[in-house]
Motif scaffolding. Structure first.
Motif, mmCIF file in Angstrom:
data_model
loop_
_atom_site.group_PDB
_atom_site.id
_atom_site.type_symbol
_atom_site.label_atom_id
_atom_site.label_comp_id
_atom_site.label_asym_id
_atom_site.label_seq_id
_atom_site.Cartn_x
_atom_site.Cartn_y
_atom_site.Cartn_z
ATOM 1 N N UNK A 1 -27.832 -20.835 -40.878
ATOM 2 C CA UNK A 1 -27.348 -21.715 -41.954
ATOM 3 C C UNK A 1 -28.371 -21.858 -43.085
ATOM 4 N N UNK A 2 -29.606 -21.493 -42.799
ATOM 5 C CA UNK A 2 -30.660 -21.621 -43.816
ATOM 6 C C UNK A 2 -30.890 -20.317 -44.582
ATOM 7 N N UNK A 3 -30.041 -19.338 -44.364
ATOM 8 C CA UNK A 3 -30.205 -18.063 -45.058
ATOM 9 C C UNK A 3 -30.151 -18.256 -46.575
ATOM 10 N N UNK A 4 -31.151 -17.686 -47.245
ATOM 11 C CA UNK A 4 -31.178 -17.706 -48.696
ATOM 12 C C UNK A 4 -31.620 -19.011 -49.316
ATOM 13 N N UNK A 5 -32.032 -19.979 -48.504
ATOM 14 C CA UNK A 5 -32.400 -21.289 -49.039
ATOM 15 C C UNK A 5 -33.887 -21.415 -49.344
ATOM 16 N N UNK A 6 -34.637 -20.333 -49.135
ATOM 17 C CA UNK A 6 -36.027 -20.298 -49.559
ATOM 18 C C UNK A 6 -37.013 -21.044 -48.697
ATOM 19 N N UNK A 7 -36.584 -21.496 -47.525
ATOM 20 C CA UNK A 7 -37.477 -22.287 -46.663
ATOM 21 C C UNK A 7 -37.646 -21.566 -45.329
ATOM 22 N N UNK A 8 -38.623 -20.675 -45.268
ATOM 23 C CA UNK A 8 -38.820 -19.885 -44.054
ATOM 24 C C UNK A 8 -39.341 -20.735 -42.896
ATOM 25 N N UNK B 1 -38.875 -14.033 -41.047
ATOM 26 C CA UNK B 1 -38.702 -15.350 -41.673
ATOM 27 C C UNK B 1 -38.461 -15.217 -43.178
ATOM 28 N N UNK B 2 -39.197 -14.312 -43.818
ATOM 29 C CA UNK B 2 -38.998 -14.109 -45.255
ATOM 30 C C UNK B 2 -37.615 -13.532 -45.551
ATOM 31 N N UNK B 3 -37.119 -12.692 -44.634
ATOM 32 C CA UNK B 3 -35.805 -12.079 -44.833
ATOM 33 C C UNK B 3 -34.713 -13.135 -44.842
ATOM 34 N N UNK B 4 -34.798 -14.104 -43.931
ATOM 35 C CA UNK B 4 -33.815 -15.184 -43.919
ATOM 36 C C UNK B 4 -33.966 -16.061 -45.155
ATOM 37 N N UNK B 5 -35.194 -16.425 -45.478
ATOM 38 C CA UNK B 5 -35.420 -17.303 -46.632
ATOM 39 C C UNK B 5 -34.862 -16.702 -47.923
#
Length: 321
Positions: A22-29, A89-93
């Motif tokens: 759910x945190x994908x692309x939200x910039x908070x790794x 982690x960076x990929x999700x963020x």
């Protein structure tokens, strides 16, 4: 290990993927990683094992859970566990492809206790097993792999982490004529691809995290591939840390059997963002869909698990907070 545990471990990686997706692309790794850790740790409590984390989120004073030495499980067979609740982690963020929740499990004593440092790595699939050596020039390794696959070097695709330290390696691979796929983060997924025929990836080479190397080796061992590694400590403190964890010869070439001992291991991973072979977590009204892979070395079985989860029938770790 009982084969029934394979699906139980998929449930563990599914929980981590659902929680942090759910945190994908939200910039908070950091938040994404914490969500994955919390969910994975909670789900382990339902698995009938007596597990010890040998590769995890750090030492006890660095991580509140899934730390090295922590015991998990509801009781049962004694096993070693290597986890990366969020690899990439960076990929999700940033909403980029290739992030997975991943774990490897072996009977107690079955996984190398790899310190948190860099490791030089080379990985190939089953047909090229036994044909490569980490000390050979990359050109020679490429020729050996091409011969094993009945291909030309120009037909090979090599995955390398896009780092300044790999500039010479990248040049050598290009000069040899092979194609390159540069990745920004996460070298476990490409190792899985190396081991599966038809993925279009034929070798991974270069340095990355040693803990991730052990997890990747578990996957590749299940697939019948080959991998070698060598620790790359940056200072005396890292050398001392490796020796404390039982690695006497810091310069030893670590074979796949050094990284994953014995005749039993289970590997499981669930995609968080889009992968080459795995689809990302998809949320919809009242539910979520996940795509996972699980492998067992003893039987050689590789399963892809496409699951739909009804959130109103799941525990709270799956639900929006």
């Amino acid at each position: 290990m009982d084969r029934e545990l394979s699906l139980e471990f998929v449930r563990v990686t599914e929980a981590a993927a659902i929680a942090c997706g759910r945190l994908m692309g939200k910039g908070d790794k950091i938040a994404a990683d914490q969500a994955a850790v919390d969910a994975m740790r909670t789900m382990f409590d339902s698995v009938n094992i007596s597990g010890t984390v040998v590769i995890g989120e750090g030492e006890m004073d660095e991580a509140p859970m899934l730390y090295i030495g922590e015991t998990v499980g509801a009781g049962g067979m004694a096993v070693d566990i290597a986890v990366d609740p969020l690899e990439g982690t960076n990929l999700v963020a940033k909403g980029m492809p290739g992030a997975i929740a991943v774990l490897a499990v072996a009977p107690q004593g079955g996984l190398l206790h790899a310190p948190d440092m860099y490791m030089d790595k080379i990985a190939v699939g089953p047909k090229a097993a036994g044909k490569i050596h980490i000390d050979a020039p990359v050109k020679e390794n490429l020729k050996a792999v091409a011969s094993a696959l009945s291909r030309k070097v120009e037909d090979l695709t090599v995955v390398i982490l896009d780092r300044d330290r790999h500039s010479r390696l990248i040049k050598d691979v290009r000069d040899a004529g092979a194609r390159i796929k540069l990745i920004t983060d996460g070298d476990v997924s490409p190792v899985i691809n190396v081991g599966i025929e038809g993925s279009g990836i034929h070798m991974l080479v270069g340095s990355g995290g040693a803990p991730e190397g052990v997890i990747a080796a578990a996957a590749l061992k299940c697939l019948g591939g080959d991998m070698q590694g060598r620790l790359l400590p940056s200072d005396d403190c890292e050398i001392a840390r490796a020796k404390k964890m039982g690695i006497g010869d810091i310069n030893k070439v670590l074979t796949i059997d050094d990284l994953v001992h014995g005749e039993d291991a289970i590997f499981a991973a669930t995609a968080i963002t889009q992968g080459d072979m795995l689809n990302p977590v998809h949320y919809f009204g009242g539910g979520v869909r996940t795509h996972s892979i699980v492998m067992r070395y003893k039987s050689g079985t590789v399963r892809f698990v496409d699951a739909i989860h009804k959130l109103d029938r799941k525990s709270m770790i799956f639900k929006r907070t």
